[in-house]
Design an enzyme around this catalytic site. Structure first.
Site, PDB file in Angstrom:
ATOM      1  N   GLY A 146       0.823  -1.217   0.000  1.00 30.77           N
ATOM      2  CA  GLY A 146       0.000   0.000   0.000  1.00 30.77           C
ATOM      3  C   GLY A 146       0.851   1.258   0.000  1.00 30.77           C
TER       4      GLY A 146
ATOM      5  N   THR B  33       7.010  -5.945   5.404  1.00 35.73           N
ATOM      6  CA  THR B  33       5.779  -6.643   5.769  1.00 35.73           C
ATOM      7  C   THR B  33       6.141  -7.968   6.415  1.00 35.73           C
ATOM      8  OG1 THR B  33       3.886  -7.930   4.976  1.00 35.73           O
ATOM      9  CG2 THR B  33       5.523  -7.392   3.336  1.00 35.73           C
ATOM     10  N   ILE B  34       5.477  -8.251   7.514  1.00 34.50           N
ATOM     11  CA  ILE B  34       5.743  -9.543   8.163  1.00 34.50           C
ATOM     12  C   ILE B  34       5.281 -10.689   7.266  1.00 34.50           C
ATOM     13  CG2 ILE B  34       5.619  -8.646  10.519  1.00 34.50           C
ATOM     14  CD1 ILE B  34       2.855 -10.087  10.722  1.00 34.50           C
ATOM     15  N   ASP B  35       4.346 -10.407   6.343  1.00 30.94           N
ATOM     16  CA  ASP B  35       3.792 -11.472   5.496  1.00 30.94           C
ATOM     17  C   ASP B  35       4.785 -11.981   4.453  1.00 30.94           C
ATOM     18  OD1 ASP B  35       1.548 -10.907   6.925  1.00 30.94           O
ATOM     19  OD2 ASP B  35       0.277 -10.371   5.236  1.00 30.94           O
TER      20      ASP B  35
ATOM     21  N   ARG C  67      -4.984 -32.779  23.367  1.00 31.89           N
ATOM     22  CA  ARG C  67      -5.888 -31.908  22.611  1.00 31.89           C
ATOM     23  C   ARG C  67      -5.371 -31.613  21.219  1.00 31.89           C
ATOM     24  NH1 ARG C  67      -6.751 -27.500  27.429  1.00 31.89           N
ATOM     25  NH2 ARG C  67      -8.723 -28.327  28.205  1.00 31.89           N
TER      26      ARG C  67
ATOM     27  N   MET D  61      -0.723 -14.585  11.185  1.00 30.31           N
ATOM     28  CA  MET D  61      -1.036 -13.629  10.122  1.00 30.31           C
ATOM     29  C   MET D  61      -0.606 -14.187   8.770  1.00 30.31           C
ATOM     30  SD  MET D  61      -0.625  -9.837  11.694  1.00 30.31           S
ATOM     31  CE  MET D  61      -1.876  -9.197  12.821  1.00 30.31           C
TER      32      MET D  61
END
Ligand code: F6P
Length: 358
Positions: free
Chosen positions: A115, A136-138, A173, A180
């Site tokens: 962006g 960006t962490i992505d 479990r 993210m």
């Protein structure tokens, strides 16, 4: 010579380390660096900037967040959805140029994700001398093999998985960790591998509940009474859509979140296994950058100043796999680096018996 630096979009570990590297490299050349506060908006009246002298840089290498603040909404938003951008009005560009002139800023370093870099490209087209640094962490920008913040986010997610591992084992479990990763599953994949996850769900591979449950049941049949599932926030079932949370703001992409809980509920209903979900959320974006990110930020910051010195505006610093280079902003924006689904990591994961949920 005076330059400015601005941080935009979501924060991520290492922003301050880039600020430090830029200001230190600039100072070595005898330049002054002004930090623009609160994103590009700080260039407009009433202007909001701070001088980044040596004193201001104390402790920045390891400090999380951004001392300049950041913005991912407001007049400078260019991304309105997946692949959708808006052109900033000419009046805003003119006001930005005027602000830079008033402050005596001759060039701008924009640190941000797709962006902010889209805005940077529009500014470049409008004649503003600007260079970009990818954040960006992505880790989903195609033009660079790595963005800073990613390694720190993976370290955080791996630590979370290590902790969930012991509690999952103690209680027999299924634990679902949501991390993210809007369009790209790099964080889920890396953390899943590093943390020994049994099922990894990424946006690139639509999943089926039957497959996830089959993987859990197969483990049970081998005497493994617990299972670790990692889901990227952008993961979606085959034929289904993203799970969103919160309200949609004007000129912003939809806020994702909740897929982990949805998956956990389905697993519990279908297998009868007690299942818990955990959303790691913004923990991944906070705190100190890892040593890898500190080094990357330092290299990126130094390169950004080099680009300005050479007058190579409209470019973004990029890692080409071997060293730090640069590409044009035009080439960089709008191209996502998603996880290839039939090679590398995914193949290795499958070879190990990790389920991708498909
Ligand atoms: O783009 C980075 C990112 O962390 C995405 O993974 C996530 O969808 C988004 O930012 C969250 O943004 P916000 O802080 O606005 O909730």
């Amino acid at each position: 010579m005076k330059i400015g630096i601005v941080t935009g979009g979501g924060d991520c570990p290492g922003l301050n380390a880039v600020i430090r590297a830029v200001a230190k490299t600039a100072a070595k050349r005898g330049w002054e660096t002004l930090g623009i506060i609160g994103g590009y908006q700080g260039l407009l009246e009433p202007q909001n900037v701070r001088v980044l002298d040596y004193k201001a840089l104390d402790g920045l290498l390891v400090r999380g967040g951004t001392i300049l603040g950041t913005a991912n909404r407001g007049p400078f938003s260019a991304k309105t959805g997946h692949g959708e951008t808006r052109q900033l009005p000419k009046e805003l560009m003119d006001a930005t140029k005027q602000g830079m002139e008033q402050l005596g800023i001759k060039a701008l370093v924009s640190v941000g994700g797709d962006g902010s870099l889209t805005i940077a490209q529009q500014m470049h087209e409008a004649g503003i001398p600007i260079v970009g640094v990818p954040k960006t962490i992505d880790n989903d920008l195609a033009a660079t093999t790595v963005t800073f913040g990613f390694d720190s986010a993976v370290a955080c997610a791996t630590d979370a998985l290590d902790r969930l591992h012991t509690t999952a084992e103690s209680h027999n479990r299924v634990m679902v960790l949501e991390v993210m990763g809007r369009y790209a599953g790099w964080i889920a994949l890396y953390a899943g591998m590093a943390g020994g996850a049994d099922v990894i769900l990424i946006p690139e591979i639509p999943f089926r509940y039957e497959s996830i449950c089959a993987a859990i049941q197969e483990r049970e049949s081998k005497g493994k009474t617990f299972t670790l599932v990692v889901a990227a926030e952008g993961a979606k079932p085959a034929g289904g859509d993203f799970v969103t949370s919160g309200t949609q703001h004007l000129n912003r992409e939809a806020r994702l979140g909740g897929i982990g809980t949805v998956v956990a509920r389905e697993i519990e209903q279908r297998t009868g296994k007690e299942t818990r979900a955990m959303v790691l959320g913004h923990l991944q974006r906070g705190g100190s950058p890892t040593y890898m990110d500190r080094v990357l930020c330092t290299l990126f910051g130094a390169k950004a100043v080099e680009l300005i010195t050479e007058g190579r505006f409209g470019r973004m610093v990029a890692h080409n796999g071997k060293f730090v280079d640069s590409v044009t902003l035009a080439e960089a924006i709008g191209h996502l680096r998603t996880v290839p689904t039939d090679e590398g990591f995914v193949r290795a994961a499958r070879a190990l018996g990790i389920s991708l949920g498909d």
